[in-house]
Structure formats: structure tokens, C-alpha cells
Design a protein around this motif. Structure first.
Motif, short mmCIF file in Angstrom:
data_model
loop_
_atom_site.label_atom_id
_atom_site.label_comp_id
_atom_site.label_asym_id
_atom_site.label_seq_id
_atom_site.Cartn_x
_atom_site.Cartn_y
_atom_site.Cartn_z
N SER A 9 0.93 -1.20 -0.01
CA SER A 9 0.07 -0.07 -0.10
C SER A 9 0.69 1.44 0.11
O SER A 9 0.53 2.29 -0.71
N GLU A 10 2.05 1.22 0.88
CA GLU A 10 3.06 2.39 0.83
C GLU A 10 3.49 2.33 -0.48
O GLU A 10 3.83 3.79 -1.04
N ARG A 56 1.07 4.14 -2.84
CA ARG A 56 0.74 5.63 -2.23
C ARG A 56 2.08 6.45 -3.16
O ARG A 56 2.10 7.53 -3.73
#
Length: 92
Positions: A15-16, A19
Motif C-alpha cells: 500500500s505504501e 501511494r
């Protein structure tokens, strides 16, 4: 700023990573210290046909015609074109 994750880190922090890519950064994924993959944002596609043609011209994919455009002339319509085509095809 170079952002690099090992394969294990990239998997656990996916997820990072996404992002970071959405923010416009390129993320490199390494395996045993060797870079093996690069995750980067997809470039925005041009919105109009003129913008797309300009982009293709910049890339060297096409070259626009120099001089005035001449209108496309449609050939004379002759009835029976399909019939002639089928007859010629069946001769062989």
C-alpha cells in the motif's frame, strides 16, 4: 529521491509503494541488493487527437505532411463489385 524496497519489504508495504507511485515517484524493487523491477506512474494520455499527434511526432513515430492537405477522393462506385470479387475468388 530514489526509493528502493527489497522484495520482502515491497510485498509487506505494498500500500505504501502504491501511494508513492500515485504521488509521482518511481519505486525500485531489489532482490538480494540487485534492482529487478521498477514501479512507476503511467503517463497521462493526451486528451485530444492533436495532442496525441504532437506526442507521436515528438517520439519520432510519425512525421506530419509538409504543405497543404488535399481532400481525399473517393473512387467511382461501380455496381456489382462484390459479385466480381466472388467470381474472381472462385476461379482458383
Amino acid at each position: 529521491m530514489a526509493i528502493t524496497y527489497s522484495t520482502y519489504e515491497a510485498k509487506s508495504r505494498f500500500s505504501e509503494v502504491i501511494r508513492q507511485v500515485r504521488e509521482g515517484n518511481t519505486v525500485t524493487v531489489s532482490y538480494r541488493g540487485e534492482p529487478v523491477a521498477e514501479i512507476r506512474p503511467i503517463p497521462k494520455a493526451p486528451q485530444t487527437i492533436e495532442e496525441r499527434l504532437d506526442e507521436l511526432e515528438r517520439q519520432g513515430v510519425l512525421e506530419r505532411a509538409k504543405g497543404p492537405r488535399t481532400p481525399f477522393k473517393v473512387g467511382e462506385r461501380r455496381p456489382g463489385a462484390l459479385k466480381r470479387f466472388l467470381e474472381e475468388r472462385n476461379r482458383f
